[in-house]
Write a protein that holds these residues in place. Structure first.
Motif, mmCIF file in Angstrom:
data_model
loop_
_atom_site.group_PDB
_atom_site.id
_atom_site.type_symbol
_atom_site.label_atom_id
_atom_site.label_comp_id
_atom_site.label_asym_id
_atom_site.label_seq_id
_atom_site.Cartn_x
_atom_site.Cartn_y
_atom_site.Cartn_z
ATOM 1 N N LYS A 135 0.821 -1.215 0.000
ATOM 2 C CA LYS A 135 0.000 0.000 0.000
ATOM 3 C C LYS A 135 0.857 1.269 0.000
ATOM 4 C CE LYS A 135 -4.117 -1.911 0.528
ATOM 5 N NZ LYS A 135 -5.332 -1.538 -0.116
ATOM 6 N N TYR A 136 2.147 1.110 -0.283
ATOM 7 C CA TYR A 136 3.072 2.242 -0.240
ATOM 8 C C TYR A 136 2.629 3.385 -1.147
ATOM 9 C CZ TYR A 136 7.291 5.018 -0.491
ATOM 10 O OH TYR A 136 8.170 6.074 -0.442
ATOM 11 N N ASP A 137 2.185 3.052 -2.346
ATOM 12 C CA ASP A 137 1.783 4.106 -3.290
ATOM 13 C C ASP A 137 0.619 4.929 -2.750
ATOM 14 O OD1 ASP A 137 3.775 3.442 -5.111
ATOM 15 O OD2 ASP A 137 2.479 2.076 -6.225
ATOM 16 N N ASP A 138 -0.307 4.275 -2.052
ATOM 17 C CA ASP A 138 -1.435 4.997 -1.445
ATOM 18 C C ASP A 138 -0.941 5.939 -0.348
ATOM 19 O OD1 ASP A 138 -3.166 3.581 -3.087
ATOM 20 O OD2 ASP A 138 -3.556 2.047 -1.570
ATOM 21 N N LEU A 139 -0.035 5.442 0.481
ATOM 22 C CA LEU A 139 0.522 6.283 1.550
ATOM 23 C C LEU A 139 1.339 7.433 0.972
ATOM 24 C CD1 LEU A 139 1.574 3.581 4.128
ATOM 25 C CD2 LEU A 139 -0.079 5.404 4.497
ATOM 26 N N LYS A 140 2.090 7.141 -0.075
ATOM 27 C CA LYS A 140 2.905 8.183 -0.719
ATOM 28 C C LYS A 140 2.009 9.268 -1.305
ATOM 29 C CE LYS A 140 6.664 9.921 -2.817
ATOM 30 N NZ LYS A 140 6.189 11.095 -3.483
ATOM 31 N N ALA A 141 0.885 8.883 -1.877
ATOM 32 C CA ALA A 141 -0.056 9.865 -2.431
ATOM 33 C C ALA A 141 -0.622 10.744 -1.317
ATOM 34 C CB ALA A 141 -1.175 9.158 -3.176
ATOM 35 N N LEU A 142 -0.965 10.149 -0.185
ATOM 36 C CA LEU A 142 -1.461 10.933 0.950
ATOM 37 C C LEU A 142 -0.379 11.883 1.461
ATOM 38 C CD1 LEU A 142 -3.439 8.239 2.965
ATOM 39 C CD2 LEU A 142 -4.383 10.164 1.685
ATOM 40 N N TYR A 143 0.832 11.373 1.558
ATOM 41 C CA TYR A 143 1.967 12.183 1.993
ATOM 42 C C TYR A 143 2.163 13.381 1.057
ATOM 43 C CZ TYR A 143 6.911 13.428 2.495
ATOM 44 O OH TYR A 143 8.094 14.114 2.644
ATOM 45 N N ASP A 144 2.114 13.123 -0.248
ATOM 46 C CA ASP A 144 2.290 14.202 -1.228
ATOM 47 C C ASP A 144 1.225 15.282 -1.080
ATOM 48 O OD1 ASP A 144 4.541 12.979 -2.289
ATOM 49 O OD2 ASP A 144 3.445 12.037 -3.945
ATOM 50 N N VAL A 145 -0.020 14.871 -0.858
ATOM 51 C CA VAL A 145 -1.110 15.833 -0.664
ATOM 52 C C VAL A 145 -0.852 16.667 0.584
ATOM 53 C CG1 VAL A 145 -3.557 16.059 -0.071
ATOM 54 C CG2 VAL A 145 -2.855 14.524 -1.912
ATOM 55 N N LEU A 146 -0.461 15.997 1.647
ATOM 56 C CA LEU A 146 -0.221 16.691 2.908
ATOM 57 C C LEU A 146 0.921 17.696 2.782
ATOM 58 C CD1 LEU A 146 -1.054 16.918 5.853
ATOM 59 C CD2 LEU A 146 0.579 15.108 6.374
ATOM 60 N N ILE A 147 1.995 17.297 2.146
ATOM 61 C CA ILE A 147 3.139 18.196 1.975
ATOM 62 C C ILE A 147 2.761 19.378 1.071
ATOM 63 C CG2 ILE A 147 5.478 18.372 1.029
ATOM 64 C CD1 ILE A 147 5.202 16.882 3.767
ATOM 65 N N GLN A 148 1.999 19.089 0.024
ATOM 66 C CA GLN A 148 1.600 20.144 -0.911
ATOM 67 C C GLN A 148 0.672 21.168 -0.238
ATOM 68 O OE1 GLN A 148 -0.890 18.932 -4.240
ATOM 69 N NE2 GLN A 148 0.279 20.284 -5.580
ATOM 70 N N LYS A 149 -0.294 20.673 0.534
ATOM 71 C CA LYS A 149 -1.261 21.580 1.173
ATOM 72 C C LYS A 149 -0.647 22.314 2.353
ATOM 73 C CE LYS A 149 -5.495 21.120 1.360
ATOM 74 N NZ LYS A 149 -6.660 21.550 0.715
ATOM 75 N N GLY A 150 0.271 21.676 3.043
ATOM 76 C CA GLY A 150 0.907 22.299 4.196
ATOM 77 C C GLY A 150 0.088 22.167 5.459
ATOM 78 N N GLN A 151 -1.147 22.597 5.409
ATOM 79 C CA GLN A 151 -2.018 22.535 6.571
ATOM 80 C C GLN A 151 -3.394 22.094 6.112
ATOM 81 O OE1 GLN A 151 -2.088 26.238 8.650
ATOM 82 N NE2 GLN A 151 -1.790 25.260 10.612
ATOM 83 N N LEU A 152 -4.023 21.257 6.934
ATOM 84 C CA LEU A 152 -5.347 20.756 6.593
ATOM 85 C C LEU A 152 -6.397 21.357 7.516
ATOM 86 C CD1 LEU A 152 -4.559 16.931 6.209
ATOM 87 C CD2 LEU A 152 -4.658 18.647 4.413
ATOM 88 N N SER A 153 -7.594 21.505 7.006
ATOM 89 C CA SER A 153 -8.703 21.934 7.854
ATOM 90 C C SER A 153 -9.085 20.759 8.749
ATOM 91 C CB SER A 153 -9.900 22.338 6.996
ATOM 92 O OG SER A 153 -10.443 21.198 6.357
#
Length: 73
Positions: free
Chosen positions: A39-57
């Motif tokens: 499931k690494y690719d799924d986790l990597k995609a989540l990581y990329d979103v988090l890094i790109q957004k910086g902060q989540l609501s």
């Protein structure tokens, strides 16, 4: 470090960074042993979103954690 490679070291790094960004209090839920390397690719995609957004609501954080729980073994 090349995070595009699915290795146990990269998995551990990504989970540590996700826990840090989400300010997870109970880091035991982010134990790399609880996640399948398949499931690494799924986790990597989540990581990329988090890094790109910086902060989540708050709602984004809840959705993010829910997605993590679905990836967990």
């Amino acid at each position: 470090m090349n995070l595009n490679e699915a290795t146990n070291e990269n998995l551990a790094y990504i989970l540590k960074e996700i826990a840090s960004q989400l300010r997870v209090v109970n880091e035991s839920i982010m134990d790399p042993d609880d996640y399948n390397l398949e499931k690494y690719d799924d986790l990597k995609a989540l990581y990329d979103v988090l890094i790109q957004k910086g902060q989540l609501s708050v709602s984004e954080t809840q959705a993010f954690i829910q997605e993590l729980s679905s990836i967990r073994k």
